[in-house]
Design a protein around this motif. Structure first.
Motif, mmCIF file in Angstrom:
data_model
loop_
_atom_site.group_PDB
_atom_site.id
_atom_site.type_symbol
_atom_site.label_atom_id
_atom_site.label_comp_id
_atom_site.label_asym_id
_atom_site.label_seq_id
_atom_site.Cartn_x
_atom_site.Cartn_y
_atom_site.Cartn_z
ATOM 1 N N SER A 181 32.956 40.694 -16.115
ATOM 2 C CA SER A 181 33.859 40.378 -15.007
ATOM 3 C C SER A 181 33.532 41.306 -13.847
ATOM 4 O O SER A 181 32.914 42.356 -14.030
ATOM 5 N N ARG A 182 33.962 40.895 -12.646
ATOM 6 C CA ARG A 182 33.689 41.699 -11.469
ATOM 7 C C ARG A 182 34.293 43.101 -11.610
ATOM 8 O O ARG A 182 33.677 44.094 -11.238
ATOM 9 N N SER A 183 35.487 43.187 -12.200
ATOM 10 C CA SER A 183 36.125 44.505 -12.276
ATOM 11 C C SER A 183 35.453 45.383 -13.330
ATOM 12 O O SER A 183 35.279 46.579 -13.113
ATOM 13 N N SER A 184 35.037 44.822 -14.460
ATOM 14 C CA SER A 184 34.372 45.704 -15.422
ATOM 15 C C SER A 184 32.970 46.057 -14.946
ATOM 16 O O SER A 184 32.474 47.141 -15.244
ATOM 17 N N ALA A 185 32.330 45.164 -14.179
ATOM 18 C CA ALA A 185 31.041 45.522 -13.586
ATOM 19 C C ALA A 185 31.221 46.688 -12.621
ATOM 20 O O ALA A 185 30.414 47.618 -12.584
ATOM 21 N N MET A 186 32.292 46.628 -11.833
ATOM 22 C CA MET A 186 32.610 47.721 -10.920
ATOM 23 C C MET A 186 32.778 49.020 -11.704
ATOM 24 O O MET A 186 32.227 50.052 -11.364
ATOM 25 N N ARG A 187 33.555 48.952 -12.769
ATOM 26 C CA ARG A 187 33.917 50.144 -13.539
ATOM 27 C C ARG A 187 32.733 50.708 -14.325
ATOM 28 O O ARG A 187 32.518 51.914 -14.358
ATOM 29 N N MET A 188 31.933 49.827 -14.937
ATOM 30 C CA MET A 188 30.884 50.325 -15.832
ATOM 31 C C MET A 188 29.519 50.436 -15.174
ATOM 32 O O MET A 188 28.675 51.196 -15.630
ATOM 33 N N ILE A 189 29.277 49.650 -14.143
ATOM 34 C CA ILE A 189 27.946 49.641 -13.534
ATOM 35 C C ILE A 189 27.947 50.277 -12.148
ATOM 36 O O ILE A 189 27.153 51.181 -11.863
ATOM 37 N N ILE A 190 28.832 49.836 -11.273
ATOM 38 C CA ILE A 190 28.737 50.254 -9.869
ATOM 39 C C ILE A 190 29.311 51.667 -9.664
ATOM 40 O O ILE A 190 28.622 52.539 -9.119
ATOM 41 N N ILE A 191 30.545 51.900 -10.102
ATOM 42 C CA ILE A 191 31.178 53.201 -9.837
ATOM 43 C C ILE A 191 30.385 54.374 -10.449
ATOM 44 O O ILE A 191 30.166 55.381 -9.772
#
Lengths: 274, 243
Positions: A181-191
């Motif tokens: 999901s966009r939010s878990s991608a944010m949390r695990m990959i981007i941030i």
């Protein structure tokens, strides 16, 4: 405060190695300015030498001043550290808001950043303590922390925004393509990748906040500057008092800017390379 | 063979650029389709529409009967079954090779850590990189990174693999190691859609070549007839440039 946080777009030199460049006027020593006589060494060790020599050769008033101000040092650090923590939290959410695809979230975050960056910190401090005083009923220290957190939160937001945007678009696409999901991608990959990019600018903000915390002395907070002023006004030793205060600020900011420089160097070795 | 991917009247524009201009395409299960065409012809857009990295302006796409283009469809579920390999690899640089591969099976498919590790090691062995398990992505060559990216996509056990110019960013000597992995995959019966100009791969493994120009499919044929006797003038001109 002079800040170039608007100019923190992705460095186009090497797209595989995202770097952001947020300057805020603190003296960050560069590696190639090395040598014993570097500007940093002269300033830092010169300031320390004076802080040791003055009380040794002239205990009155310097030793008295030095024993009078440590309370203020504690207040300065408390305000700085608590404010930077709140500013980080505010900044993360406001920064995510700045890049949100929901128009109204984006608008709220952008308006916040614009308003806060457009008002001098000293005016914000007055506003929260005096103008909103009857409403908020805050004592000096909490009012100072509130004002500094809101102010620096806006600058942190720009750092987070720039840091997130510095991560190549393909990272989010790869995560989405794997079913995240966009939010878990944010949390695990981007941030996690963003943190490496933004740690040095956050360190710079910390130093800037440490310096700006001297402004809170007008809000009945007994910080370093106010303690110096208290000593000066009872002893009439203005030159000596403010010399010591200036030297202590100098030692602190130079110390932390060296830490930031070392951190930057370390991060470069284990950077965001593909 | 049953139709697996069905694309109908796909239209997509970026501003004034018409990337897809009414594309119809059906792909059978196990088929290997190579899409070629000049840059800006819409081939990458077509590929990226299949897992909705791009949203179509109109038209429809279904995979195994499930609609991709319907707003209400569970796109995350569809993406789990569609592996994608990018030109720029897009490995996660803050994770070691093995963690790149196990991340999605563990967090998305909720597999056990041990099971995910076993699968990851098997796939690393398959792409010939067992010894790189604990390496960081930036310690690998481009060809090695792309092979890890293929293993990462395969770890989700996809029903179809999309390759978006998988060898375009690679030095010539590394292209073969990636193509070999792809050829193996094709022989195992994986359904594959590939945007690439690798004619070696086309001849070795493709079932069908599709030539796109200006957002439309101009010509399609099996590799033998496609290269020896292209029907369309535009195809002939393009082939002269790349062969």
């Amino acid at each position: 405060m002079t800040k170039g946080s608007g100019r923190s777009e992705r460095d186009s030199k090497n797209p595989a190695r995202p770097t952001i460049n947020v300057t805020d006027g603190t003296l960050i020593p560069l590696k190639d300015e090395g040598g014993v006589l570097s500007a940093w060494n002269i300033s830092f060790f010169g300031a320390i030498a004076l802080l040791v020599a003055l009380p040794l050769f002239s205990p009155d008033p310097y030793l008295r001043i030095l024993s009078f101000v440590p309370d203020g040092l504690f207040a300065t650090f408390s305000v700085t550290i608590i404010s930077i923590c709140f500013a980080l939290i505010i900044g993360l959410f406001a920064g995510l808001g700045r890049i949100s695809q929901r128009a109204w979230v984006n608008r709220i975050a952008t308006v916040y950043v614009e308003i806060i960056r457009g008002i001098p910190l000293l005016v914000q401090l007055f506003y929260i303590y005096y103008a909103l005083g009857p409403l908020l009923r805050l004592q000096g220290p909490p009012a100072a922390i509130l004002a500094m957190s809101i102010c620096y939160g806006a600058y942190m937001a720009e750092i987070f925004r720039a840091g997130i945007q510095a991560i190549p678009k393909g990272q989010m696409e790869a995560a989405l393509a794997l079913g995240m999901s966009r939010s878990s991608a944010m949390r695990m990959i981007i941030i996690p990748q963003t943190i490496r990019v933004i740690l040095p600018p956050i360190g710079n903000e910390f130093i800037a906040l440490l310096k700006d915390s001297s402004l809170v002395s007008i809000l009945a907070v007994s910080d370093l500057l106010r303690r110096g002023r208290e000593y000066a006004s009872t002893s009439f030793r203005y030159f000596e008092s403010y010399t010591v205060i200036a030297l202590i600020y100098l030692v602190m900011t130079l110390f932390f800017s060296r830490l930031v420089a070392i951190m930057e160097e370390r991060l470069r070795h284990r950077g965001n390379v593909h | 063979m049953a139709t697996f991917i069905e694309i109908k009247k796909a239209v997509k524009s970026f501003g004034s650029l018409q990337a897809l201009n009414g594309v119809d395409l059906s792909v059978q299960k196990g088929e290997v389709v190579l899409i070629i065409g000049p840059s800006g012809s819409g081939k990458s857009t077509l590929l990226r529409s299949i897992n909705r990295l791009e949203r179509l302006d109109s038209g429809s796409i279904t995979i195994d009967g499930e609609s991709v283009t319907n707003e209400g469809s569970d796109i995350r579920h569809i993406r789990q079954e569609v592996g994608m390999v990018f030109q720029s690899f897009n490995l996660f640089p803050h994770l070691k090779v093995i963690d790149n591969i196990t991340l999605s099976p563990v967090t998305v498919l909720k597999k056990g850590k041990e099971e995910a590790l076993q699968t990851a090691r098997r796939l690393l062995d398959k792409v010939g990189l067992s010894e790189k398990e604990h390496a960081w992505p930036d310690e690998l060559s481009g060809g090695q990174q792309q092979r890890v990216a293929i293993a990462r996509a395969l770890a989700m056990n996809p029903k179809v693999m999309l390759f978006d110019e998988p060898t375009s960013a690679l030095d010539p000597e590394m292209i073969k190691e990636v193509l070999d992995v792809m050829i193996d995959l094709a022989r195992e019966g994986m359904t594959m859609l590939i945007v690439s100009h690798e004619m070696g791969f086309a001849k070795a493994a493709a079932d069908r070549i599709i030539f796109m120009d200006a957002g439309q499919i101009v010509e399609e044929a099996p590799p033998e007839t496609f290269f020896s006797s292209p029907r369309e003038e535009r195809t002939r001109r393009f082939l002269e440039h790349i062969l």
